[in-house]
Write a protein that holds these residues in place. Structure first.
Motif, PDB file in Angstrom:
ATOM      1  N   VAL A 294       0.831  -1.200   0.000  1.00 55.72           N
ATOM      2  CA  VAL A 294       0.000   0.000   0.000  1.00 55.72           C
ATOM      3  C   VAL A 294       0.870   1.256   0.000  1.00 55.72           C
ATOM      4  O   VAL A 294       0.591   2.227  -0.717  1.00 55.72           O
ATOM      5  N   LYS A 295       1.935   1.221   0.776  1.00 57.48           N
ATOM      6  CA  LYS A 295       2.835   2.376   0.839  1.00 57.48           C
ATOM      7  C   LYS A 295       3.594   2.587  -0.468  1.00 57.48           C
ATOM      8  O   LYS A 295       3.885   3.717  -0.844  1.00 57.48           O
ATOM      9  N   GLY A 296       3.895   1.497  -1.154  1.00 51.76           N
ATOM     10  CA  GLY A 296       4.723   1.597  -2.347  1.00 51.76           C
ATOM     11  C   GLY A 296       3.976   1.758  -3.648  1.00 51.76           C
ATOM     12  O   GLY A 296       4.591   2.029  -4.690  1.00 51.76           O
ATOM     13  N   GLY A 297       2.651   1.610  -3.631  1.00 55.59           N
ATOM     14  CA  GLY A 297       1.887   1.674  -4.868  1.00 55.59           C
ATOM     15  C   GLY A 297       0.906   2.819  -4.888  1.00 55.59           C
ATOM     16  O   GLY A 297       0.789   3.584  -3.919  1.00 55.59           O
ATOM     17  N   CYS A 298       0.216   2.974  -6.015  1.00 54.03           N
ATOM     18  CA  CYS A 298      -0.795   4.026  -6.165  1.00 54.03           C
ATOM     19  C   CYS A 298      -2.150   3.473  -5.735  1.00 54.03           C
ATOM     20  O   CYS A 298      -3.086   3.343  -6.546  1.00 54.03           O
ATOM     21  N   ILE A 299      -2.253   3.140  -4.459  1.00 55.90           N
ATOM     22  CA  ILE A 299      -3.472   2.534  -3.919  1.00 55.90           C
ATOM     23  C   ILE A 299      -4.364   3.618  -3.322  1.00 55.90           C
ATOM     24  O   ILE A 299      -3.921   4.411  -2.491  1.00 55.90           O
ATOM     25  N   SER A 300      -5.622   3.642  -3.738  1.00 55.66           N
ATOM     26  CA  SER A 300      -6.560   4.641  -3.226  1.00 55.66           C
ATOM     27  C   SER A 300      -7.516   4.070  -2.176  1.00 55.66           C
ATOM     28  O   SER A 300      -8.055   4.809  -1.356  1.00 55.66           O
ATOM     29  N   GLU A 301      -7.718   2.731  -2.217  1.00 52.30           N
ATOM     30  CA  GLU A 301      -8.654   2.120  -1.272  1.00 52.30           C
ATOM     31  C   GLU A 301      -8.220   0.710  -0.896  1.00 52.30           C
ATOM     32  O   GLU A 301      -7.768  -0.061  -1.735  1.00 52.30           O
ATOM     33  N   VAL A 302      -8.366   0.405   0.385  1.00 51.23           N
ATOM     34  CA  VAL A 302      -8.138  -0.941   0.899  1.00 51.23           C
ATOM     35  C   VAL A 302      -9.450  -1.434   1.491  1.00 51.23           C
ATOM     36  O   VAL A 302     -10.003  -0.816   2.406  1.00 51.23           O
ATOM     37  N   ILE A 303      -9.963  -2.524   0.944  1.00 51.30           N
ATOM     38  CA  ILE A 303     -11.219  -3.099   1.437  1.00 51.30           C
ATOM     39  C   ILE A 303     -10.894  -4.238   2.394  1.00 51.30           C
ATOM     40  O   ILE A 303     -10.252  -5.225   2.010  1.00 51.30           O
ATOM     41  N   LEU A 304     -11.330  -4.123   3.638  1.00 47.80           N
ATOM     42  CA  LEU A 304     -11.124  -5.186   4.620  1.00 47.80           C
ATOM     43  C   LEU A 304     -12.289  -6.162   4.495  1.00 47.80           C
ATOM     44  O   LEU A 304     -13.391  -5.909   4.991  1.00 47.80           O
ATOM     45  N   ALA A 305     -12.049  -7.271   3.822  1.00 47.06           N
ATOM     46  CA  ALA A 305     -13.112  -8.245   3.526  1.00 47.06           C
ATOM     47  C   ALA A 305     -12.871  -9.535   4.291  1.00 47.06           C
ATOM     48  O   ALA A 305     -12.803 -10.617   3.710  1.00 47.06           O
ATOM     49  N   LEU A 306     -12.751  -9.418   5.599  1.00 48.98           N
ATOM     50  CA  LEU A 306     -12.504 -10.584   6.439  1.00 48.98           C
ATOM     51  C   LEU A 306     -13.796 -11.046   7.100  1.00 48.98           C
ATOM     52  O   LEU A 306     -14.771 -10.295   7.175  1.00 48.98           O
ATOM     53  N   SER A 307     -13.813 -12.276   7.563  1.00 49.58           N
ATOM     54  CA  SER A 307     -15.009 -12.848   8.174  1.00 49.58           C
ATOM     55  C   SER A 307     -15.440 -12.041   9.400  1.00 49.58           C
ATOM     56  O   SER A 307     -14.605 -11.490  10.127  1.00 49.58           O
ATOM     57  N   ALA A 308     -16.754 -11.966   9.613  1.00 48.03           N
ATOM     58  CA  ALA A 308     -17.306 -11.204  10.730  1.00 48.03           C
ATOM     59  C   ALA A 308     -17.243 -12.009  12.022  1.00 48.03           C
ATOM     60  O   ALA A 308     -18.255 -12.285  12.664  1.00 48.03           O
ATOM     61  N   THR A 309     -16.039 -12.411  12.381  1.00 46.13           N
ATOM     62  CA  THR A 309     -15.792 -13.162  13.611  1.00 46.13           C
ATOM     63  C   THR A 309     -14.872 -12.334  14.508  1.00 46.13           C
ATOM     64  O   THR A 309     -14.346 -11.298  14.085  1.00 46.13           O
ATOM     65  N   MET A 310     -14.655 -12.780  15.733  1.00 46.73           N
ATOM     66  CA  MET A 310     -13.772 -12.066  16.636  1.00 46.73           C
ATOM     67  C   MET A 310     -12.362 -11.967  16.055  1.00 46.73           C
ATOM     68  O   MET A 310     -11.718 -10.915  16.111  1.00 46.73           O
ATOM     69  N   GLU A 311     -11.891 -13.076  15.452  1.00 48.16           N
ATOM     70  CA  GLU A 311     -10.561 -13.075  14.853  1.00 48.16           C
ATOM     71  C   GLU A 311     -10.497 -12.119  13.652  1.00 48.16           C
ATOM     72  O   GLU A 311      -9.508 -11.411  13.451  1.00 48.16           O
ATOM     73  N   GLY A 312     -11.582 -12.105  12.869  1.00 45.79           N
ATOM     74  CA  GLY A 312     -11.636 -11.217  11.719  1.00 45.79           C
ATOM     75  C   GLY A 312     -11.624  -9.756  12.131  1.00 45.79           C
ATOM     76  O   GLY A 312     -10.916  -8.932  11.532  1.00 45.79           O
ATOM     77  N   GLU A 313     -12.403  -9.412  13.151  1.00 50.08           N
ATOM     78  CA  GLU A 313     -12.455  -8.035  13.630  1.00 50.08           C
ATOM     79  C   GLU A 313     -11.118  -7.608  14.229  1.00 50.08           C
ATOM     80  O   GLU A 313     -10.681  -6.465  14.053  1.00 50.08           O
TER      81      GLU A 313
END
Length: 208
Positions: A134-153
């Motif tokens: 993310v720091k090295g590229g031209c990234i405008s958005e990061v989508i956090l698409a992890l499971s809705a579990t305690m570990e995911g959160e």
């Protein structure tokens, strides 16, 4: 350990098959006996396909998806939106999102979730490479698409903190994905809508 079967070869086959996830010794025996009933070529082709799989597939040097080349087909696809990265737990989640047909950005596969009880810390996952990407590229958005579990959160929050100093929009899936659900078991329509209607991750703190 005392041998269970009269054939050493059958014993070895059952032992190896039972090492697969969700396969107990009874199922392994049923599979082994099924293979014995087939013609020899069927068994040879199965064995060769497993050897080819293990030797021919590695992980993408960019996103850590499975690939037969240094870059996976998604990362090397010039039609994809390279400014958006969807962060997922596993390769199976990439497949789930691709089936929705709702996403044309790139991915980053973590290889798991932070779980102190299981001895899995941030250093065991591909989080550092995500931050560097993310720091090295031209990234405008990061989508956090992890499971809705305690570990995911927990993993979501850790990544959010790690990217705190980077000028990038951080979003998460809309709550069409029920709390406690894992991505791979969510139907494609719900998953697609949750992706399209994603929200800013920072807004989740204001609601607590």
């Amino acid at each position: 350990m005392e041998q269970e079967f009269s054939s050493v070869l059958l014993e070895n086959a059952v032992s190896q098959l039972s090492r697969l996830p969700g396969v107990g010794r009874k199922t392994a025996l049923r599979l082994a006996l099924h293979l014995l009933r087939q013609d020899e070529q069927t068994g040879v082709e199965l064995g060769q396909s497993i050897i080819d799989l293990r030797r021919g597939i590695s992980y993408c040097t960019c996103c850590h998806n499975i690939s037969e080349q240094p870059l996976c087909p998604i990362c090397s696809d010039v039609t994809r939106d390279t400014s958006v990265i969807c962060v997922v737990e596993s390769v199976k989640d990439v497949m789930s999102f691709e089936r929705t047909g709702q996403y044309r950005g790139l991915y980053h596969v973590l290889g798991g979730l932070i779980s102190p009880m299981d001895g899995v810390g941030p250093d065991a996952l591909q989080i550092r490479s995500l931050v560097e990407r993310v720091k090295g590229g031209c990234i405008s958005e990061v989508i956090l698409a992890l499971s809705a579990t305690m570990e995911g959160e927990t993993t979501n929050f850790y990544i959010f903190r790690q990217l705190g100093s980077v000028p990038v929009k951080i979003t998460q899936l809309a709550r069409g994905v029920s709390v406690g659900n894992e991505i791979e078991y969510t139907d494609e329509v719900t998953l697609g809508r949750s992706l399209v209607n994603r929200t800013l991750f920072a807004d989740s703190f204001a609601k607590r």
